[in-house]
Design a protein around this motif. Structure first.
Motif, PDB file in Angstrom:
ATOM      1  N   LEU A 249      35.301  37.138  42.332  1.00 54.45           N
ATOM      2  CA  LEU A 249      34.972  38.555  42.223  1.00 54.45           C
ATOM      3  C   LEU A 249      33.486  38.695  42.519  1.00 54.45           C
ATOM      4  N   ALA A 250      33.145  39.481  43.534  1.00 53.56           N
ATOM      5  CA  ALA A 250      31.741  39.637  43.911  1.00 53.56           C
ATOM      6  C   ALA A 250      31.473  41.086  44.266  1.00 53.56           C
ATOM      7  N   GLN A 251      30.370  41.620  43.764  1.00 54.74           N
ATOM      8  CA  GLN A 251      30.049  43.001  44.069  1.00 54.74           C
ATOM      9  C   GLN A 251      28.580  43.290  43.819  1.00 54.74           C
ATOM     10  N   LYS A 252      28.136  44.333  44.464  1.00 57.06           N
ATOM     11  CA  LYS A 252      26.802  44.866  44.207  1.00 57.06           C
ATOM     12  C   LYS A 252      26.925  45.862  43.074  1.00 57.06           C
ATOM     13  N   ILE A 253      26.089  45.703  42.068  1.00 57.44           N
ATOM     14  CA  ILE A 253      26.146  46.570  40.893  1.00 57.44           C
ATOM     15  C   ILE A 253      24.891  47.417  40.878  1.00 57.44           C
ATOM     16  N   ASP A 254      25.066  48.717  41.117  1.00 57.80           N
ATOM     17  CA  ASP A 254      23.922  49.614  41.138  1.00 57.80           C
ATOM     18  C   ASP A 254      24.080  50.668  40.049  1.00 57.80           C
ATOM     19  N   LYS A 255      23.274  51.694  40.125  1.00 67.12           N
ATOM     20  CA  LYS A 255      23.259  52.710  39.069  1.00 67.12           C
ATOM     21  C   LYS A 255      24.592  53.430  38.928  1.00 67.12           C
ATOM     22  N   ASN A 256      25.430  53.391  39.979  1.00 68.77           N
ATOM     23  CA  ASN A 256      26.702  54.110  39.920  1.00 68.77           C
ATOM     24  C   ASN A 256      27.778  53.376  39.134  1.00 68.77           C
TER      25      ASN A 256
ATOM     26  N   GLU B 189      36.920  31.459  31.499  1.00 73.41           N
ATOM     27  CA  GLU B 189      36.891  30.197  32.235  1.00 73.41           C
ATOM     28  C   GLU B 189      36.022  30.290  33.480  1.00 73.41           C
ATOM     29  N   GLU B 190      35.880  31.483  34.026  1.00 68.43           N
ATOM     30  CA  GLU B 190      35.133  31.651  35.272  1.00 68.43           C
ATOM     31  C   GLU B 190      33.627  31.457  35.059  1.00 68.43           C
ATOM     32  N   VAL B 191      32.967  31.014  36.109  1.00 70.02           N
ATOM     33  CA  VAL B 191      31.506  30.899  36.118  1.00 70.02           C
ATOM     34  C   VAL B 191      30.928  32.229  36.601  1.00 70.02           C
ATOM     35  N   GLU B 192      29.861  32.665  35.984  1.00 71.73           N
ATOM     36  CA  GLU B 192      29.279  33.972  36.293  1.00 71.73           C
ATOM     37  C   GLU B 192      27.881  33.797  36.884  1.00 71.73           C
ATOM     38  N   LEU B 193      27.628  34.459  38.013  1.00 69.43           N
ATOM     39  CA  LEU B 193      26.337  34.399  38.697  1.00 69.43           C
ATOM     40  C   LEU B 193      25.757  35.801  38.792  1.00 69.43           C
ATOM     41  N   LEU B 194      24.480  35.928  38.523  1.00 69.34           N
ATOM     42  CA  LEU B 194      23.842  37.241  38.580  1.00 69.34           C
ATOM     43  C   LEU B 194      22.489  37.125  39.260  1.00 69.34           C
ATOM     44  N   TYR B 195      22.248  38.003  40.212  1.00 73.26           N
ATOM     45  CA  TYR B 195      20.973  38.056  40.933  1.00 73.26           C
ATOM     46  C   TYR B 195      20.421  39.464  40.793  1.00 73.26           C
ATOM     47  N   ILE B 196      19.286  39.611  40.143  1.00 78.08           N
ATOM     48  CA  ILE B 196      18.697  40.928  39.907  1.00 78.08           C
ATOM     49  C   ILE B 196      17.846  41.324  41.101  1.00 78.08           C
ATOM     50  N   LYS B 197      18.200  42.426  41.743  1.00 82.69           N
ATOM     51  CA  LYS B 197      17.464  42.917  42.899  1.00 82.69           C
ATOM     52  C   LYS B 197      16.368  43.885  42.484  1.00 82.69           C
ATOM     53  N   ASN B 198      16.685  44.776  41.552  1.00 81.87           N
ATOM     54  CA  ASN B 198      15.698  45.753  41.061  1.00 81.87           C
ATOM     55  C   ASN B 198      15.857  45.918  39.560  1.00 81.87           C
ATOM     56  N   GLY B 199      14.761  46.220  38.891  1.00 86.49           N
ATOM     57  CA  GLY B 199      14.807  46.461  37.463  1.00 86.49           C
ATOM     58  C   GLY B 199      14.736  45.171  36.669  1.00 86.49           C
ATOM     59  N   CYS B 200      15.107  45.252  35.417  1.00 82.39           N
ATOM     60  CA  CYS B 200      15.113  44.097  34.528  1.00 82.39           C
ATOM     61  C   CYS B 200      16.186  44.309  33.472  1.00 82.39           C
ATOM     62  N   CYS B 201      16.587  43.232  32.827  1.00 78.24           N
ATOM     63  CA  CYS B 201      17.618  43.334  31.810  1.00 78.24           C
ATOM     64  C   CYS B 201      17.527  42.136  30.880  1.00 78.24           C
TER      65      CYS B 201
ATOM     66  N   TYR C 291      19.948  53.622  33.700  1.00 72.11           N
ATOM     67  CA  TYR C 291      20.683  52.886  34.714  1.00 72.11           C
ATOM     68  C   TYR C 291      20.030  52.996  36.094  1.00 72.11           C
ATOM     69  N   LYS C 292      19.112  53.931  36.258  1.00 70.63           N
ATOM     70  CA  LYS C 292      18.680  54.303  37.598  1.00 70.63           C
ATOM     71  C   LYS C 292      17.935  53.198  38.331  1.00 70.63           C
ATOM     72  N   GLU C 293      17.217  52.351  37.608  1.00 71.56           N
ATOM     73  CA  GLU C 293      16.418  51.345  38.275  1.00 71.56           C
ATOM     74  C   GLU C 293      17.156  50.028  38.479  1.00 71.56           C
ATOM     75  N   PHE C 294      18.375  49.907  38.000  1.00 69.89           N
ATOM     76  CA  PHE C 294      19.064  48.633  38.032  1.00 69.89           C
ATOM     77  C   PHE C 294      19.859  48.427  39.312  1.00 69.89           C
ATOM     78  N   GLU C 295      19.764  47.211  39.826  1.00 76.84           N
ATOM     79  CA  GLU C 295      20.587  46.812  40.970  1.00 76.84           C
ATOM     80  C   GLU C 295      20.777  45.298  40.881  1.00 76.84           C
ATOM     81  N   PHE C 296      22.047  44.873  40.863  1.00 74.99           N
ATOM     82  CA  PHE C 296      22.367  43.466  40.736  1.00 74.99           C
ATOM     83  C   PHE C 296      23.304  43.029  41.854  1.00 74.99           C
ATOM     84  N   GLU C 297      23.299  41.738  42.120  1.00 73.39           N
ATOM     85  CA  GLU C 297      24.355  41.094  42.894  1.00 73.39           C
ATOM     86  C   GLU C 297      25.110  40.217  41.898  1.00 73.39           C
ATOM     87  N   TYR C 298      26.408  40.342  41.876  1.00 74.61           N
ATOM     88  CA  TYR C 298      27.208  39.722  40.820  1.00 74.61           C
ATOM     89  C   TYR C 298      28.369  38.952  41.431  1.00 74.61           C
TER      90      TYR C 298
END
Length: 305
Positions: free
Chosen positions: A25-32, A46-58, A99-106
């Motif tokens: 499962l892979a998607q871009k996670i933005d403010k929407n 069981e799945e491995v989770e990967l997260l890449y922060i493009k904008n913002g912080c968390c 939520y407005k400043e957040f953007e992730f690759e997941y």
């Protein structure tokens, strides 16, 4: 056909793959869509989770650790590790602004997509994947290996938006595993032979019990029995791993389900209160405001703008 009000939001930690035979499962996670991504209680899978922060912080909670991540950084959360996106840090009196400043690759994947080879699983995956290895790996751009992994995450998300690129995605996942395998060899004192922590098993069992039964009446005695621990130990474990008491965790779980109903259905506030496990509308409203500093009605109005 199900109507909007027929949608069941009570199973808040379910993972759904488009293709059950290709568990990626892979998607871009933005403010929407960050609101939906955030509404997962502390959980494990069981799945491995990967997260890449493009904008913002968390902030992420992994077991009993809180990890702060900034733009350009990432994290890999291992199989079966307790974790959660720290949704409560986003919520204040203006939830729509957070939520407005957040953007992730997941990316989330099951290791079965990589190989069924016993050698690969025993000699490679066990060194980096699983409860007896690293619970998580923080990725920093100043580290060349980490930077490559972040780029691979980005490529997987892009390819997943297209059709027919499964082989390329598997190849990139293998590259991530290869880089991480080399990285773990540089980290001292990684023991894959140590016994599983009994506290981790107890808190997982108790959290799973609450996540699966929060719509029913739950007492602290019920939770203790599931974890096979005393009330004092139960409270101590919940405080350590969730920063909440057991009963507050139950309330929090019910509130997360309620926010989904508020956003995704036209059910009345009273219907949502009872559906999410609260025994009265007034208590639901009081608890919601206590946690989120806003009433359910105002929350719904803001999220429907």
């Amino acid at each position: 056909m199900n109507t909007k009000n027929d949608i069941d939001y009570t199973y808040i930690n379910d993972i759904s793959f488009d293709n059950p035979t290709f568990k990626v499962l892979a998607q871009k996670i933005d403010k929407n869509i960050i609101k939906n991504f955030a509404k997962h209680n502390i959980h494990h899978h069981e799945e491995v989770e990967l997260l890449y922060i493009k904008n913002g912080c968390c902030s992420y909670r992994v077991n009993d650790k809180i990890i702060n991540l900034n733009a350009g950084e990432g994290i890999i959360i291992n199989s079966n590790e307790l974790h959660s996106f720290m949704y409560d840090k986003l919520m204040n009196d203006k939830p729509e602004s957070n939520y407005k400043e957040f953007e992730f690759e997941y990316v989330l994947f099951h290791t079965d997509v990589l190989s069924n080879s016993p050698y690969f699983k025993e000699h490679i995956l066990t060194k980096i994947i699983g409860e007896k290895a690293l619970d998580c790996i923080v990725l920093k751009t100043e580290n060349p290996i980490d930077l490559l992994v972040l780029k691979y995450i980005e490529q997987i998300v892009y390819l997943s938006s297209l059709k027919g690129y499964e082989m390329e995605i598997i190849s990139l996942l293998h590259e991530i595993i290869r880089r991480l395998y080399n990285k773990t060899k540089q980290i001292e004192n990684i023991s894959i032979e140590s016994e599983a922590d009994p506290d981790i098993k107890s808190i997982k069992d108790m959290i799973d019990f609450v996540n699966e039964n929060f719509t029913e009446k739950i007492t602290i005695s019920d939770i203790c029995r599931k974890g096979n621990v005393s009330k004092n130990i139960c409270t101590s474990l919940f405080k350590k791993y969730t920063n909440l008491t057991p009963i507050d965790y139950v309330r929090h779980t019910r509130l997360l389900a309620a926010t989904r109903y508020l956003e995704g259905t036209e059910k009345s506030i009273s219907d949502i209160a009872y559906t999410a496990g609260f025994n009265s509308t007034s208590y639901f409203t009081e608890t919601f405001k206590q946690f989120y500093n806003i009433t359910p009605a105002k929350y719904r109005a803001i999220m429907h703008r």
